[in-house]
Design a protein around this motif. Sequence first.
Motif, PDB file in Angstrom:
ATOM      1  N   SER A  58       0.846  -1.189   0.000  1.00 28.01           N
ATOM      2  CA  SER A  58       0.000   0.000   0.000  1.00 28.01           C
ATOM      3  C   SER A  58       0.886   1.246   0.000  1.00 28.01           C
ATOM      4  O   SER A  58       1.886   1.306   0.719  1.00 28.01           O
ATOM      5  CB  SER A  58      -0.894  -0.004   1.237  1.00 28.01           C
ATOM      6  N   THR A  61       1.207   2.615   3.466  1.00 30.09           N
ATOM      7  CA  THR A  61       2.171   1.884   4.292  1.00 30.09           C
ATOM      8  C   THR A  61       3.588   2.276   3.923  1.00 30.09           C
ATOM      9  O   THR A  61       4.446   2.440   4.793  1.00 30.09           O
ATOM     10  CB  THR A  61       1.980   0.364   4.108  1.00 30.09           C
ATOM     11  N   GLU A 138       6.228  -2.521   5.854  1.00 30.24           N
ATOM     12  CA  GLU A 138       5.158  -3.175   6.605  1.00 30.24           C
ATOM     13  C   GLU A 138       5.539  -3.352   8.068  1.00 30.24           C
ATOM     14  O   GLU A 138       4.706  -3.154   8.961  1.00 30.24           O
ATOM     15  CB  GLU A 138       4.807  -4.517   5.955  1.00 30.24           C
ATOM     16  N   ALA A 141       5.207   0.077   9.730  1.00 25.99           N
ATOM     17  CA  ALA A 141       3.797   0.424   9.926  1.00 25.99           C
ATOM     18  C   ALA A 141       3.202  -0.385  11.072  1.00 25.99           C
ATOM     19  O   ALA A 141       2.429   0.155  11.887  1.00 25.99           O
ATOM     20  CB  ALA A 141       3.013   0.188   8.639  1.00 25.99           C
ATOM     21  N   ASN A 142       3.558  -1.649  11.177  1.00 28.05           N
ATOM     22  CA  ASN A 142       3.048  -2.483  12.272  1.00 28.05           C
ATOM     23  C   ASN A 142       3.578  -2.010  13.623  1.00 28.05           C
ATOM     24  O   ASN A 142       2.844  -2.025  14.613  1.00 28.05           O
ATOM     25  CB  ASN A 142       3.398  -3.952  12.038  1.00 28.05           C
TER      26      ASN A 142
END
Length: 151
Positions: A58, A61, A138, A141-142
């Motif tokens: 994304s 992201t 990712e 972002a997490n």
Amino acid sequence: MSCLGNVIWFLLGGIWMGLSWWLVGVLCFLSIVGIPWGRACFVMGQFSFFPFGKMPVSRETLTGQPDVGTGPFGTLGNIIWLLLAGIWIALAHLGWALVCAVTIIGIPFAWQHVKLAGLALCPIGKTIVPAPLARMAEDTANREKLRSFRS
């Protein structure tokens, strides 16, 4: 290894799916209204030609910033895409996956087609980057989500 995988992929079907994405992209551009979808088709078509070593992620992201394609308009665009072209491209990828899965050697290629079929259902708001960068984005972002959840 990804170079060899990409060459085999391209020769054994990747060329046809990449060209299919590009054909749909040209049709989208011809309609004028479909230019945003056409742009996504060309990005995904290039990914379909040589998918190994790259991943879709994304844009929100990746950049940490929402944009038009990752918000409500992107969702609406994905719904319109799904109804008009996404289902057909996804079915084509699944057909190629079945062809590839017939042999043990073709199973990694079949799995790649299955992943591309999923991507074909909602490509708006996604971009293609090298796999390590996608994983790093990712993970970051997490971590941010976890940090905001804890506070």
